[in-house]
Scaffold this active site. Structure first.
Site, PDB file in Angstrom:
ATOM      1  N   ASP A  37      48.904  43.683  47.194  1.00 44.16           N
ATOM      2  CA  ASP A  37      48.854  44.576  46.030  1.00 44.16           C
ATOM      3  C   ASP A  37      47.723  45.573  46.260  1.00 44.16           C
ATOM      4  OD1 ASP A  37      48.209  45.606  43.338  1.00 44.16           O
ATOM      5  OD2 ASP A  37      49.644  44.110  42.650  1.00 44.16           O
TER       6      ASP A  37
ATOM      7  N   HIS B 176      59.499  41.825  40.922  1.00 43.49           N
ATOM      8  CA  HIS B 176      58.507  41.292  41.856  1.00 43.49           C
ATOM      9  C   HIS B 176      57.727  40.147  41.222  1.00 43.49           C
ATOM     10  CE1 HIS B 176      56.689  44.638  39.614  1.00 43.49           C
ATOM     11  NE2 HIS B 176      55.578  43.924  39.636  1.00 43.49           N
ATOM     12  N   PHE B 177      57.110  39.369  42.100  1.00 40.34           N
ATOM     13  CA  PHE B 177      56.303  38.221  41.702  1.00 40.34           C
ATOM     14  C   PHE B 177      54.875  38.443  42.184  1.00 40.34           C
ATOM     15  CE2 PHE B 177      60.638  36.949  42.041  1.00 40.34           C
ATOM     16  CZ  PHE B 177      60.841  36.063  40.997  1.00 40.34           C
ATOM     17  N   HIS B 178      53.920  38.201  41.313  1.00 38.38           N
ATOM     18  CA  HIS B 178      52.507  38.298  41.684  1.00 38.38           C
ATOM     19  C   HIS B 178      52.026  36.911  42.115  1.00 38.38           C
ATOM     20  CE1 HIS B 178      51.703  42.269  39.649  1.00 38.38           C
ATOM     21  NE2 HIS B 178      52.782  41.901  38.968  1.00 38.38           N
TER      22      HIS B 178
HETATM   23  P1  AMP Z   1      53.783  45.186  37.422  1.00 40.43           P
HETATM   24  O1  AMP Z   1      52.921  45.857  36.404  1.00 40.43           O
HETATM   25  O2  AMP Z   1      54.045  43.732  37.157  1.00 40.43           O
HETATM   26  O3  AMP Z   1      55.050  45.987  37.604  1.00 40.43           O
HETATM   27  O4  AMP Z   1      52.986  45.196  38.783  1.00 40.43           O
HETATM   28  C1  AMP Z   1      53.062  46.213  39.713  1.00 40.43           C
HETATM   29  C2  AMP Z   1      51.999  45.910  40.721  1.00 40.43           C
HETATM   30  O5  AMP Z   1      52.215  46.759  41.824  1.00 40.43           O
HETATM   31  C3  AMP Z   1      50.577  46.172  40.231  1.00 40.43           C
HETATM   32  O6  AMP Z   1      49.797  45.003  40.402  1.00 40.43           O
HETATM   33  C4  AMP Z   1      50.092  47.320  41.101  1.00 40.43           C
HETATM   34  O7  AMP Z   1      48.734  47.198  41.437  1.00 40.43           O
HETATM   35  C5  AMP Z   1      50.978  47.195  42.321  1.00 40.43           C
HETATM   36  N1  AMP Z   1      51.252  48.408  43.058  1.00 40.43           N
HETATM   37  C6  AMP Z   1      51.536  49.637  42.574  1.00 40.43           C
HETATM   38  N2  AMP Z   1      51.788  50.502  43.579  1.00 40.43           N
HETATM   39  C7  AMP Z   1      51.676  49.780  44.732  1.00 40.43           C
HETATM   40  C8  AMP Z   1      51.819  50.091  46.117  1.00 40.43           C
HETATM   41  N3  AMP Z   1      52.108  51.327  46.521  1.00 40.43           N
HETATM   42  N4  AMP Z   1      51.632  49.114  47.028  1.00 40.43           N
HETATM   43  C9  AMP Z   1      51.316  47.846  46.631  1.00 40.43           C
HETATM   44  N5  AMP Z   1      51.155  47.504  45.343  1.00 40.43           N
HETATM   45  C10 AMP Z   1      51.331  48.433  44.405  1.00 40.43           C
END
Ligand code: AMP
Length: 140
Positions: free
Chosen positions: A33, A102-104
């Site tokens: 991330d 996606h999964f964190h």
């Molecule tokens: P969500 O709010 O659950 O949709 O999480 C999206 C996640 O994607 C967030 O934790 C962001 O920090 C991350 N994110 C956004 N753009 C990118 C990118 N280009 N590469 C990797 N992570 C990203």
């Protein structure tokens, strides 16, 4: 909601945008991330075009969960922590900021987290952590 082909994760999957990958198989992909909430924050995404987890095929969902398990274990080992959290947001109302499912994977304590998608990390530092996670995956 219809899938937005121009979201950043779709671009990453098409290799039109950069990322720091840690793992890939037929149906899933894992990367650092770029705005990590803690050191070692990894995202697992399906290769299938799906906005939320509810839109995923059984095959893609299964592949993602297996990758979450594999990568989650490697993240814990690489970061030398004995616990981690998984979270997953569906829809803007829930706080989802990237409209591709996606999964964190978040190692360590939830009490020490930075803000969500708030602060960009140093790419060199992310790359270093990615290398540790990949090295751990290679030994599994
Ligand atoms: P969500 O709010 O659950 O949709 O999480 C999206 C996640 O994607 C967030 O934790 C962001 O920090 C991350 N994110 C956004 N753009 C990118 C990118 N280009 N590469 C990797 N992570 C990203």
């Amino acid at each position: 909601m219809s899938y937005d082909n121009d979201n950043i994760f779709a671009k990453i999957l098409r290799q039109e945008a950069p990322c720091i990958p840690v793992y890939e198989d037929t149906h899933s992909f894992a990367m650092m991330d770029i705005m990590p909430q803690t050191e070692g924050h990894v995202l697992v995404i399906p290769k299938e075009a799906a906005t939320t987890v509810y839109d995923l095929s059984a095959e893609a969902l299964t592949a993602c969960m297996l990758t979450v398990q594999k990568v989650g274990k490697a993240v814990e080992k690489a970061l030398q922590v004995e616990g981690s959290s998984l979270f997953q947001l569906n829809g803007r109302v829930a706080g989802q900021t990237v409209p591709h499912a996606h999964f964190h994977v978040i190692p360590g304590s939830l009490l020490a987290l930075k803000g969500h998608a708030a602060e960009q990390a140093d790419p060199a530092q992310l790359q270093k952590i990615a290398e540790k996670i990949k090295a751990t995956l290679d030994t599994e």
